[in-house]
Design a protein around this motif. Structure first.
Motif, short mmCIF file in Angstrom:
data_model
loop_
_atom_site.label_atom_id
_atom_site.label_comp_id
_atom_site.label_asym_id
_atom_site.label_seq_id
_atom_site.Cartn_x
_atom_site.Cartn_y
_atom_site.Cartn_z
N GLN A 31 0.89 -1.15 -0.20
CA GLN A 31 0.09 -0.01 0.07
C GLN A 31 0.58 1.45 -0.02
O GLN A 31 0.46 2.06 -0.74
N GLN A 67 1.23 4.14 -3.02
CA GLN A 67 1.29 5.60 -2.75
C GLN A 67 2.40 6.14 -3.59
O GLN A 67 2.15 7.30 -4.10
N THR A 99 1.61 6.49 -7.22
CA THR A 99 0.56 7.20 -7.45
C THR A 99 1.12 8.70 -7.72
O THR A 99 0.99 9.46 -8.36
N LEU A 145 -6.92 -3.45 -1.14
CA LEU A 145 -7.72 -2.33 -0.75
C LEU A 145 -9.14 -2.61 -0.71
O LEU A 145 -9.67 -3.80 -1.21
N ALA A 194 -12.71 1.58 -1.78
CA ALA A 194 -11.33 2.42 -1.83
C ALA A 194 -10.60 1.94 -3.51
O ALA A 194 -10.26 2.81 -4.17
N TYR A 248 -10.18 4.83 -6.27
CA TYR A 248 -8.89 4.91 -6.77
C TYR A 248 -8.93 4.82 -8.23
O TYR A 248 -8.28 5.43 -9.02
N THR A 280 -9.64 7.98 -10.34
CA THR A 280 -8.75 9.08 -10.44
C THR A 280 -8.14 8.91 -11.80
O THR A 280 -7.19 9.79 -12.02
#
Length: 261
Positions: A48, A52, A55, A80, A84, A88, A91
Motif C-alpha cells: 500500500q 502511494q 501514484t 484495498l 477504495a 482509486y 482517479t
C-alpha cells in the motif's frame, strides 16, 4: 571424465554470472524483503505504501499497462477495500476505442500507460531486471542469495550522485548501478517525499524498498499462490516417493535373496 565435466560446467556458470553482473552495472545491495524464500509473503502495508509512491511520484511518467485496477483489492496484493479500489480507479482516465474518447477508468480497466515519451512501463520491471543474475538470466544468484529485481530497483533509486552531463541536448544523471553509469531519469526520491497513510517514516531507503516491493507485486501478482502450489507439490511428491519405495520393497521382497548372517 564426469569430474572434468562438472568442473567445466561450474566454471562456465561462474564466469557467466560474473559477466552478466558486470554488463548490468555496479554493485547491487542485497536488501531483505518479506516475500523472499519459499514461504515468504507480500507485506500488505508495504504494498500500500508502494502504491502511494507510485501514484504520487512514478505515475507522472510511467504506466502499469499490464496491471488491472481490480487486482488492487484481490487477496495477496495491496488488498484495498472494494470501495477504495473503485474510488482509486476513478482517479484515472483511459481511452475507450468504442467512444473514441477518454472516460473515467473502471475496475475492469488496466492502469493507464505512461505519458512521458521514452519512459518504460513498470509492469514487468522487477522481472525484467532480474535477468542480470546468472548466465543468460537463469536466476542463479536470485535462487541462492535472494537477489533479484527488487534489490536492483532499490539500489538503483538510491545510487544517484550529484554529477550530471549533457549529451546531444539531453541531461544525464550519474548512477553507478545503471548499466551505462548515467541515467536519463533524474533522482526521484529524497526522503519525506510522501506522507505515508500508516505513519511510517518516509526515509529514502524506506521509499525505495516500498516501491520496489510494489513493482515486484505488479510483475508477480500470483507469487503467493505459486509458492503455495509449489510447497503442496513438494509435499505430495515426498509422500508419493515414500509410498512407491514401500510398495516396491514389498513387491520384490519374495524375489530378493535374504542376506546371509
Amino acid at each position: 571424465m564426469f569430474k572434468k565435466l562438472t568442473i567445466t560446467a561450474l566454471t562456465a556458470l561462474t564466469l557467466g554470472a560474473g559477466g552478466a553482473w558486470a554488463a548490468e552495472g555496479g554493485h547491487v545491495t542485497d536488501y531483505k524483503f518479506s516475500f523472499e524464500g519459499p514461504f515468504g509473503k507480500y507485506d500488505q502495508a508495504q504494498l500500500q505504501r508502494g502504491l502511494q509512491i507510485y501514484t504520487q511520484i512514478c505515475s507522472v511518467c510511467h504506466g502499469l499497462k499490464f496491471v488491472p485496477l481490480r487486482s488492487l483489492s484481490e487477496p495477496g496484493g495491496p488488498s484495498l477495500s472494494d470501495d477504495a479500489m473503485r474510488a482509486y480507479a476513478e482517479t484515472f482516465e483511459v481511452f475507450d476505442p468504442e467512444l473514441d474518447d477518454y472516460r473515467t477508468a473502471k475496475p475492469t480497466d488496466h492502469f493507464p500507460e505512461g505519458t512521458y515519451p521514452g519512459a518504460p512501463d513498470l509492469s514487468l520491471m522487477a522481472k525484467g531486471r532480474a535477468g542480470f543474475h546468472g548466465p543468460l538470466g537463469t536466476g542463479i544468484s536470485q535462487f541462492f542469495k535472494g537477489m533479484g529485481g527488487p534489490e536492483y530497483i532499490t539500489s538503483y533509486l538510491l545510487a544517484f550522485t550529484d554529477e550530471t552531463k549533457e549529451e546531444a541536448g539531453t541531461l544525464y544523471y550519474q548512477n553507478p548501478v545503471f548499466s551505462t553509469g548515467w541515467s536519463a531519469m533524474p533522482p526521484q526520491l529524497f526522503g519525506d517525499d510522501v506522507e505515508y497513510a500508516d505513519g511510517t517514516e518516509a526515509t529514502m531507503e524506506q521509499e525505495a524498498k516500498d516501491i520496489a516491493a510494489f513493482l515486484m507485486w505488479t510483475a508477480e501478482p500470483k507469487l503467493m499462490a505459486r509458492k503455495e502450489a509449489g510447497v503442496i507439490s513438494v509435499l505430495f511428491l515426498g509422500v508419493l516417493t515414500v509410498l512407491l519405495y514401500l510398495t516396491n520393497k514389498r513387491l520384490w521382497a519374495p524375489y530378493k535373496p535374504k542376506k546371509q548372517i
